[in-house]
Design a protein around this motif. Structure first.
Motif, PDB file in Angstrom:
ATOM      1  N   SER A  87      35.790 -36.379 -68.905  1.00 42.20           N
ATOM      2  CA  SER A  87      35.046 -35.405 -69.693  1.00 42.20           C
ATOM      3  C   SER A  87      35.798 -34.081 -69.683  1.00 42.20           C
ATOM      4  O   SER A  87      36.078 -33.519 -68.621  1.00 42.20           O
ATOM      5  N   ALA A  88      36.173 -33.609 -70.876  1.00 42.13           N
ATOM      6  CA  ALA A  88      36.878 -32.338 -71.034  1.00 42.13           C
ATOM      7  C   ALA A  88      36.013 -31.417 -71.883  1.00 42.13           C
ATOM      8  O   ALA A  88      35.603 -31.785 -72.980  1.00 42.13           O
ATOM      9  N   TRP A  89      35.757 -30.210 -71.418  1.00 40.92           N
ATOM     10  CA  TRP A  89      34.751 -29.353 -72.031  1.00 40.92           C
ATOM     11  C   TRP A  89      35.365 -28.219 -72.833  1.00 40.92           C
ATOM     12  O   TRP A  89      36.126 -27.403 -72.309  1.00 40.92           O
ATOM     13  N   ARG A  90      34.994 -28.187 -74.107  1.00 41.69           N
ATOM     14  CA  ARG A  90      35.339 -27.069 -74.973  1.00 41.69           C
ATOM     15  C   ARG A  90      34.056 -26.515 -75.570  1.00 41.69           C
ATOM     16  O   ARG A  90      33.612 -26.931 -76.639  1.00 41.69           O
ATOM     17  N   PHE A  91      33.448 -25.591 -74.844  1.00 38.82           N
ATOM     18  CA  PHE A  91      32.182 -25.007 -75.289  1.00 38.82           C
ATOM     19  C   PHE A  91      32.438 -23.867 -76.267  1.00 38.82           C
ATOM     20  O   PHE A  91      33.326 -23.041 -76.056  1.00 38.82           O
ATOM     21  N   LEU A  92      31.638 -23.828 -77.328  1.00 37.86           N
ATOM     22  CA  LEU A  92      31.750 -22.761 -78.320  1.00 37.86           C
ATOM     23  C   LEU A  92      30.743 -21.646 -78.080  1.00 37.86           C
ATOM     24  O   LEU A  92      30.802 -20.602 -78.745  1.00 37.86           O
ATOM     25  N   SER A  93      29.796 -21.844 -77.175  1.00 38.96           N
ATOM     26  CA  SER A  93      28.813 -20.799 -76.895  1.00 38.96           C
ATOM     27  C   SER A  93      28.520 -20.777 -75.396  1.00 38.96           C
ATOM     28  O   SER A  93      28.653 -21.819 -74.736  1.00 38.96           O
ATOM     29  N   PRO A  94      28.153 -19.623 -74.846  1.00 32.12           N
ATOM     30  CA  PRO A  94      27.902 -18.367 -75.538  1.00 32.12           C
ATOM     31  C   PRO A  94      29.194 -17.682 -75.975  1.00 32.12           C
ATOM     32  O   PRO A  94      30.234 -18.006 -75.427  1.00 32.12           O
ATOM     33  N   PRO A  95      29.052 -16.759 -76.947  1.00 29.25           N
ATOM     34  CA  PRO A  95      27.822 -16.320 -77.617  1.00 29.25           C
ATOM     35  C   PRO A  95      27.379 -17.341 -78.665  1.00 29.25           C
ATOM     36  O   PRO A  95      28.207 -18.013 -79.286  1.00 29.25           O
ATOM     37  N   SER A  96      26.083 -17.426 -78.871  1.00 27.10           N
ATOM     38  CA  SER A  96      25.546 -18.398 -79.827  1.00 27.10           C
ATOM     39  C   SER A  96      26.013 -18.109 -81.255  1.00 27.10           C
ATOM     40  O   SER A  96      26.028 -19.011 -82.088  1.00 27.10           O
TER      41      SER A  96
ATOM     42  N   SER B 153      27.825 -27.628 -83.399  1.00 30.54           N
ATOM     43  CA  SER B 153      26.677 -27.533 -82.495  1.00 30.54           C
ATOM     44  C   SER B 153      26.678 -28.636 -81.441  1.00 30.54           C
ATOM     45  O   SER B 153      25.808 -28.660 -80.574  1.00 30.54           O
ATOM     46  N   ARG B 154      27.651 -29.565 -81.514  1.00 38.00           N
ATOM     47  CA  ARG B 154      27.718 -30.642 -80.535  1.00 38.00           C
ATOM     48  C   ARG B 154      28.043 -30.092 -79.148  1.00 38.00           C
ATOM     49  O   ARG B 154      28.617 -29.017 -78.972  1.00 38.00           O
ATOM     50  N   TYR B 155      27.698 -30.898 -78.138  1.00 39.85           N
ATOM     51  CA  TYR B 155      27.960 -30.523 -76.756  1.00 39.85           C
ATOM     52  C   TYR B 155      29.469 -30.383 -76.518  1.00 39.85           C
ATOM     53  O   TYR B 155      30.282 -31.059 -77.139  1.00 39.85           O
ATOM     54  N   GLY B 156      29.839 -29.516 -75.586  1.00 41.55           N
ATOM     55  CA  GLY B 156      31.235 -29.192 -75.343  1.00 41.55           C
ATOM     56  C   GLY B 156      32.120 -30.373 -74.991  1.00 41.55           C
ATOM     57  O   GLY B 156      33.312 -30.386 -75.319  1.00 41.55           O
TER      58      GLY B 156
END
Length: 540
Positions: free
Chosen positions: A313-322, A341-344
């Motif tokens: 599992s490799a995480w690329r979160f776009l939020s925050p900020p929303s 909007s998908r999970y990171g």
């Protein structure tokens, strides 16, 4: 010949993170004498995690927050995420038992709270402890079941995994569990019938006090802040190894009923990662230096089978900020990568598996201004630092789409076409081409435009955390490690990220820790009772 000491327990647990602590508590409550060994001083990846557990089906916290959820709705969502990595019966059992899991943790001193985060985020600030921790709000999953917030964050400031472990460790000790820290499991012992009867360890138990103190501090600081500075972690771990080699003594531990392997995954073992998942490089190893696959190795040497070792599992979160969710994530050709909007972890997997780990978030001036206004309030300190990087060194900007594409080195024509399709849907109210829900869609029309580089590579400004998801194959009723033939190996159990579990195909925040509790309790309970009943029957 090395001197041997002998210790005896009913159940021996290898690894003292969430899975190991839960296994130890369950085994002790079933009447077993339990001994836990840990490479350092306990905590493992749990203590450096966010302390989030994925739970639903109507927990007390969901009810307090006014979140409507059922076990069936939770199952419908996880069925899409988890696939067939576990049987339908196991997944249903996990979902149905979810509220009881939270109550059990509370009974062991772990605090939760039903304060619902109003923003879509990768991790809430200290005002909120319940949030949408997966892809529940995304268009693809809304077609399956109504979204429900299921990310239950342990109530504590900052990343609260350390508090989760502390409370579980305290409960384990109150239950009579003995803990042998600074002890490395070397090999399992088996009887004439192939059943596991104990293990040989190398321990600093008899080392001088200064050695144990130095080793404990090296382990602590290599976990944090070493987690964020890989070079520091490597240097500190190397010094810990020198102490182990010089001062550790070999000890034989006898398990009258069984051994539970719960020593974490193998993300710190770069050789194993390269062997099984070569595309996953350049990420931040989320865990400790003891997450080196040693627990899995013990099981394999005893004949255990493995699966899902290529799943990372490799995480690329776009939020925050929303506000960033209103942008579009594009590849080098300027094409959309995924519903933003998908999970990171879904974002990270899409980037690595289909786009060479490269991606840029296109936002306009309106979104940048919104992000600047809201980011600090929505963020933990580490998220805020990442936003500062992304809005600073991490982006290029220009007055027009063509100019910003040229500055970033991506295809300008492809970007213009992609933005045209996105804006047309946003302005007409028609569905987004990638299925992003309407509340996250924003027409990008206000220059200057920015392309924020989210590419996955070694980067202290915006690291990409990674964890391994595969491990030993286990019997889903008991947690017994299975051989390649499918037969269980008597006296050997596995839990947490040492084993294949509910999150081993697809990960969302909280699912690994929830599986640690689920699988740890299962293994500890069966190690204490099933083996005991078998031996009592044989003695009659």
């Amino acid at each position: 010949m090395a001197e041997h000491d002998t210790d005896v327990a009913d159940v021996i647990v290898v690894g003292f993170g969430a899975a190991g602590a839960c296994a130890a508590i369950e085994a002790a409550e079933a009447g077993a004498d339990v001994l836990v060994v840990d490479r350092f001083s306990g905590g493992g990846a749990t203590a450096v995690s966010g302390g989030v557990l994925y739970a639903g089906g109507g927990t007390a916290q969901q009810v307090a927050a006014g979140v409507q959820d059922t076990a069936a709705a939770m199952h419908a969502y996880l069925e899409r995420e988890a696939g067939d990595v576990v049987s339908p019966e196991t997944l249903r059992r996990f979902c149905a038992g979810s509220p009881e899991m939270i109550r059990w943790l509370e009974g062991n001193g772990v605090p939760f709270e039903g304060s619902l985060c109003p923003d879509k985020t990768s991790y809430p600030n200290n005002d909120y402890y319940l949030y949408y921790s997966g892809s529940e709000c995304s268009g693809e999953f809304r077609e399956v079941t109504p979204p429900a917030a299921r990310g239950h964050r342990v109530r504590g400031k900052g990343t609260s995994g350390a508090l989760l472990f502390t409370r579980l460790a305290e409960s384990a000790r109150r239950s009579g569990v003995r803990v042998l820290p600074q002890t490395d499991a070397a090999r399992l012992l088996t009887g004439p019938d192939g059943s596991v009867t104990g293990l040989v360890v190398r321990t600093l138990r008899h080392a001088p006090s200064w050695v144990r103190t130095a080793h404990r501090l090296l382990g602590r600081y290599s976990a944090k802040p070493g987690l964020y500075v890989p070079a520091m972690r490597k240097a500190l771990h190397r010094r810990a190894l020198l102490l182990e080699r010089r001062y550790a003594r070999e000890v034989t531990l006898t398990a009258r009923r069984g051994v539970v392997l719960s020593a974490g995954g193998f993300i710190a073992n770069r050789e194993l990662v390269r062997e099984h998942a070569p595309a996953y490089r350049g990420g931040l190893a989320l865990g400790t230096s003891a997450d080196d696959g040693s627990g899995m190795r013990l099981g394999v040497e005893a004949g255990g089978a493995t699966a899902e070792l290529d799943r990372i599992s490799a995480w690329r979160f776009l939020s925050p900020p929303s506000a960033f969710l209103g942008g579009i994530l594009v590849d080098a050709r300027g094409r959309r990568i995924i519903d933003e909007s998908r999970y990171g972890a879904a974002v990270g997997e899409a980037m690595i598996s289909r786009h060479g780990g490269k991606g840029w978030l296109l936002v306009d001036d309106t979104i940048v201004r919104q992000a600047r206004r809201s980011a600090r309030k929505q963020s933990q300190w580490f998220q805020w630092l990442q936003v500062l990087y992304l809005l600073g060194r991490g982006r290029v900007r220009a007055a027009t789409l063509r100019e910003v594409a040229d500055a970033a080195g991506i295809d300008a024509a492809g970007l213009a076409e992609t933005v045209g399709l996105y804006n047309a849907a946003a302005l007409s109210g028609t569905p987004d081409p990638m299925g992003k829900p309407a509340e996250f869609v924003r027409a990008l029309r206000t220059g200057p435009y920015s392309l924020i580089d989210l590419s996955i590579r070694p980067n202290l400004g915006y690291p990409c955390p990674m964890i391994t998801l595969g491990g030993l194959v286990v019997d889903e009723e008991t947690g017994s490690v299975r051989a390649a033939s499918g037969a269980p190996i008597a006296g050997l159990y596995a839990a947490g990220r040492t084993a294949v579990g509910i999150c081993s195909r697809s990960y969302v925040s909280g699912l690994s820790l929830a599986d640690c509790v689920f699988s740890g309790r299962r293994a500890g309970r069966h190690a204490a009772t099933v083996s005991l009943r078998k031996r009592e029957k044989e003695a009659q």
